[in-house]
Scaffold this active site. Structure first.
Site, PDB file in Angstrom:
ATOM      1  N   TYR A  54       0.824  -1.039   0.075  1.00 26.61           N
ATOM      2  CA  TYR A  54      -0.154   0.134  -0.010  1.00 26.61           C
ATOM      3  C   TYR A  54       0.934   1.143  -0.019  1.00 26.61           C
ATOM      4  O   TYR A  54       2.154   1.156   0.124  1.00 26.61           O
ATOM      5  CB  TYR A  54      -0.827   0.042   1.379  1.00 26.61           C
ATOM      6  CG  TYR A  54      -0.245   0.322   2.313  1.00 26.61           C
ATOM      7  CD1 TYR A  54       0.553  -0.491   3.145  1.00 26.61           C
ATOM      8  CD2 TYR A  54      -0.525   1.533   3.263  1.00 26.61           C
ATOM      9  CE1 TYR A  54       1.242  -0.359   4.187  1.00 26.61           C
ATOM     10  CE2 TYR A  54       0.095   1.795   4.492  1.00 26.61           C
ATOM     11  CZ  TYR A  54       1.071   0.956   4.895  1.00 26.61           C
ATOM     12  OH  TYR A  54       1.725   1.124   6.200  1.00 26.61           O
ATOM     13  N   ARG A 103       8.227   3.814  -4.738  1.00 23.70           N
ATOM     14  CA  ARG A 103       8.131   3.019  -3.808  1.00 23.70           C
ATOM     15  C   ARG A 103       7.072   1.878  -4.044  1.00 23.70           C
ATOM     16  O   ARG A 103       7.359   0.831  -3.648  1.00 23.70           O
ATOM     17  CB  ARG A 103       7.816   3.671  -2.571  1.00 23.70           C
ATOM     18  CG  ARG A 103       8.067   2.669  -1.331  1.00 23.70           C
ATOM     19  CD  ARG A 103       8.195   3.439  -0.191  1.00 23.70           C
ATOM     20  NE  ARG A 103       6.833   4.106   0.288  1.00 23.70           N
ATOM     21  CZ  ARG A 103       6.850   5.119   1.400  1.00 23.70           C
ATOM     22  NH1 ARG A 103       7.650   4.926   2.419  1.00 23.70           N
ATOM     23  NH2 ARG A 103       5.517   5.155   1.366  1.00 23.70           N
ATOM     24  N   ARG A 118      -8.114 -20.266  -1.780  1.00 16.83           N
ATOM     25  CA  ARG A 118      -6.936 -19.957  -0.309  1.00 16.83           C
ATOM     26  C   ARG A 118      -5.895 -21.183  -0.894  1.00 16.83           C
ATOM     27  O   ARG A 118      -6.279 -22.455  -0.714  1.00 16.83           O
ATOM     28  CB  ARG A 118      -7.810 -20.072   0.665  1.00 16.83           C
ATOM     29  CG  ARG A 118      -6.704 -19.621   1.955  1.00 16.83           C
ATOM     30  CD  ARG A 118      -7.158 -19.672   3.276  1.00 16.83           C
ATOM     31  NE  ARG A 118      -6.151 -19.163   4.245  1.00 16.83           N
ATOM     32  CZ  ARG A 118      -5.329 -20.158   4.693  1.00 16.83           C
ATOM     33  NH1 ARG A 118      -5.187 -21.356   4.509  1.00 16.83           N
ATOM     34  NH2 ARG A 118      -4.401 -19.582   5.759  1.00 16.83           N
ATOM     35  N   HIS A 175      -1.416 -21.201  -0.082  1.00 18.09           N
ATOM     36  CA  HIS A 175      -0.389 -20.168   0.137  1.00 18.09           C
ATOM     37  C   HIS A 175       0.905 -20.029  -1.258  1.00 18.09           C
ATOM     38  O   HIS A 175       1.080 -18.963  -1.290  1.00 18.09           O
ATOM     39  CB  HIS A 175       0.763 -21.040   1.232  1.00 18.09           C
ATOM     40  CG  HIS A 175       0.264 -21.077   2.716  1.00 18.09           C
ATOM     41  ND1 HIS A 175      -0.815 -21.721   2.713  1.00 18.09           N
ATOM     42  CD2 HIS A 175       0.483 -20.301   3.570  1.00 18.09           C
ATOM     43  CE1 HIS A 175      -1.151 -21.609   3.961  1.00 18.09           C
ATOM     44  NE2 HIS A 175      -0.380 -20.527   4.704  1.00 18.09           N
ATOM     45  N   LYS A 218       6.633  -2.128   1.861  1.00 18.44           N
ATOM     46  CA  LYS A 218       5.495  -1.569   2.402  1.00 18.44           C
ATOM     47  C   LYS A 218       4.175  -2.503   2.203  1.00 18.44           C
ATOM     48  O   LYS A 218       3.198  -2.208   1.643  1.00 18.44           O
ATOM     49  CB  LYS A 218       5.110   0.022   1.889  1.00 18.44           C
ATOM     50  CG  LYS A 218       4.168   0.744   2.922  1.00 18.44           C
ATOM     51  CD  LYS A 218       4.466   2.285   2.402  1.00 18.44           C
ATOM     52  CE  LYS A 218       3.280   3.052   2.940  1.00 18.44           C
ATOM     53  NZ  LYS A 218       3.530   2.941   4.511  1.00 18.44           N
ATOM     54  N   GLU A 245      12.273   2.558  14.240  1.00 20.57           N
ATOM     55  CA  GLU A 245      11.259   3.492  13.691  1.00 20.57           C
ATOM     56  C   GLU A 245      10.147   3.105  14.205  1.00 20.57           C
ATOM     57  O   GLU A 245       9.978   2.463  15.234  1.00 20.57           O
ATOM     58  CB  GLU A 245      10.898   3.093  12.209  1.00 20.57           C
ATOM     59  CG  GLU A 245      10.219   2.126  11.807  1.00 20.57           C
ATOM     60  CD  GLU A 245      10.070   1.668  10.281  1.00 20.57           C
ATOM     61  OE1 GLU A 245       9.972   2.668   9.721  1.00 20.57           O
ATOM     62  OE2 GLU A 245       9.845   0.410   9.843  1.00 20.57           O
ATOM     63  N   LEU A 254      11.336   1.506   6.945  1.00 25.49           N
ATOM     64  CA  LEU A 254      10.726   1.899   5.760  1.00 25.49           C
ATOM     65  C   LEU A 254      11.257   3.152   5.351  1.00 25.49           C
ATOM     66  O   LEU A 254      11.500   3.946   6.150  1.00 25.49           O
ATOM     67  CB  LEU A 254       9.010   1.983   5.860  1.00 25.49           C
ATOM     68  CG  LEU A 254       8.413   2.296   4.756  1.00 25.49           C
ATOM     69  CD1 LEU A 254       8.412   1.102   3.668  1.00 25.49           C
ATOM     70  CD2 LEU A 254       7.208   2.965   4.691  1.00 25.49           C
TER      71      LEU A 254
HETATM   72  N1  PMP Z   1       7.513   3.576   8.804  1.00 24.87           N
HETATM   73  C1  PMP Z   1       6.340   2.998   8.835  1.00 24.87           C
HETATM   74  C2  PMP Z   1       6.450   1.658   9.294  1.00 24.87           C
HETATM   75  C3  PMP Z   1       5.236   3.507   8.103  1.00 24.87           C
HETATM   76  O1  PMP Z   1       3.932   2.801   8.350  1.00 24.87           O
HETATM   77  C4  PMP Z   1       5.355   4.827   7.647  1.00 24.87           C
HETATM   78  C5  PMP Z   1       3.869   5.471   7.048  1.00 24.87           C
HETATM   79  N2  PMP Z   1       3.406   4.655   6.101  1.00 24.87           N
HETATM   80  C6  PMP Z   1       6.418   5.486   7.621  1.00 24.87           C
HETATM   81  C7  PMP Z   1       7.677   5.142   8.254  1.00 24.87           C
HETATM   82  C8  PMP Z   1       6.670   6.961   7.200  1.00 24.87           C
HETATM   83  O2  PMP Z   1       6.694   6.710   5.590  1.00 24.87           O
HETATM   84  P1  PMP Z   1       6.269   7.910   4.643  1.00 24.87           P
HETATM   85  O3  PMP Z   1       7.021   8.861   5.105  1.00 24.87           O
HETATM   86  O4  PMP Z   1       6.334   7.520   3.274  1.00 24.87           O
HETATM   87  O5  PMP Z   1       4.659   8.164   5.035  1.00 24.87           O
END
Ligand code: PMP
Length: 292
Positions: A33, A52, A100, A102, A149, A182, A207
């Site tokens: 996403y 991305r 369904r 895997h 993501k 993070e 991320l």
């Molecule tokens: N880390 C994580 C785990 C996130 O979910 C997000 C937001 N989606 C971010 C960092 C920040 O990413 P962005 O600046 O691209 O929104």
């Protein structure tokens, strides 16, 4: 005014927008996403978000659901249909619908695409930022491909709920070396007493946030020194300022880490400056909104 969502080629009332029960996103978190900010009728950093998205899809070997031009068209349409001037657009692509199993579904299975947009009152997040937010720390328990993501966000959900129950807004994951990776939905930053910005390198364990990239660019424009390296909880607690970055919260001041109040407990001047001027470093794609 009722909201509209895009689901697999159709614009449908948000209240009835649904995917099949055997969508692989639903059953296996087998999807990715993006969330983009809409600011003053413009899509912020769209190219970086779509780049991305492409990368996330290719890392998971999910086929691109449509051309970039078509995707942009749908984004603009969803924003327009929902009359969003300031807010967020959410897009999700899964490996599609299949019985369904895997193993990947048969070749030719179409990826599912869902898009929604919502208005966020201008100034809503500014109000939060005026006070600053608290974070708690939790043990890192996610897989090692958080650079993709994916919609598999259960550890993030549990961490953020824990933060909420503790009266904080975000949870920072701490890895086995004692370094902060993070937040549950944000990248983490500290500012040292000498004014240097510190954030973990986006090679492993985080991320690669688009807002993070924007702040790196902004910091360069403003002549701030930046160190891309890991930092510990102890170092964060003794920092002059700290903040979170994300498309939904932009630059969000942190004023409390666990029980430790940072500085005088109010957002510091550098964070406030970065927040105020954030869009100076952004790509802004103007929307030609039909019907206003
Ligand atoms: N880390 C994580 C785990 C996130 O979910 C997000 C937001 N989606 C971010 C960092 C920040 O990413 P962005 O600046 O691209 O929104």
């Amino acid at each position: 005014m009722s909201r509209v969502a895009y689901v697999n080629g159709q614009y449908v009332p948000h209240s009835h927008a649904a995917v099949h029960v055997e969508d692989r996103g639903y059953q296996f978190s087998d999807g990715v996403y993006e969330v983009c900010e809409v600011w003053r009728g413009q899509i912020v950093d769209m190219t970086a978000h779509l780049d991305r998205l492409d990368r996330s899809l290719s890392e998971l070997q999910i086929a691109s659901p449509m051309s970039r031009a078509a995707l942009v068209q749908v984004m603009k349409e969803v924003i327009s249909l929902n009359r969003v001037k300031n807010g967020l657009i959410y897009m999700q692509v899964s490996r599609g619908v299949a019985p369904r199993d895997h193993y990947f579904p048969p070749a030719g299975t179409l990826p599912s695409v869902v898009m929604t947009a919502k208005s966020v009152p201008a100034g809503k997040m500014d109000k939060v930022a005026e006070q600053g937010v608290g974070v708690i720390t939790v043990e890192e328990n996610r897989w090692d491909r958080v650079d993709i993501k994916t919609v598999g966000l259960l550890p993030n959900v549990l961490a953020k709920q824990k933060a909420k129950e503790a009266g904080a807004r975000e949870a920072w994951f701490v890895d086995k070396n004692g370094l902060i990776t993070e937040g549950g939905s944000t990248n983490a930053w500290i500012i040292l007493k000498n004014g240097t910005l510190v954030t973990r390198p986006a090679t492993h364990g985080i991320l690669k946030g688009i807002t993070r990239a924007g702040v790196l660019k902004l910091a360069e424009m403003k002549g701030f020194s930046v160190e891309e390296r890991g930092f510990s909880l102890e170092e964060a607690k003794s920092a002059q300022e700290a903040f979170l970055t994300s498309a939904s919260g932009l630059v969000m001041p942190v004023v409390k880490i666990n029980e430790t109040i940072l500085g005088d407990g109010r957002p510091g001047p550098i964070v406030q400056d970065l927040r105020k001027s954030f869009h100076e470093a952004s790509e802004l794609i103007k929307l030609e909104v039909a019907g206003g």
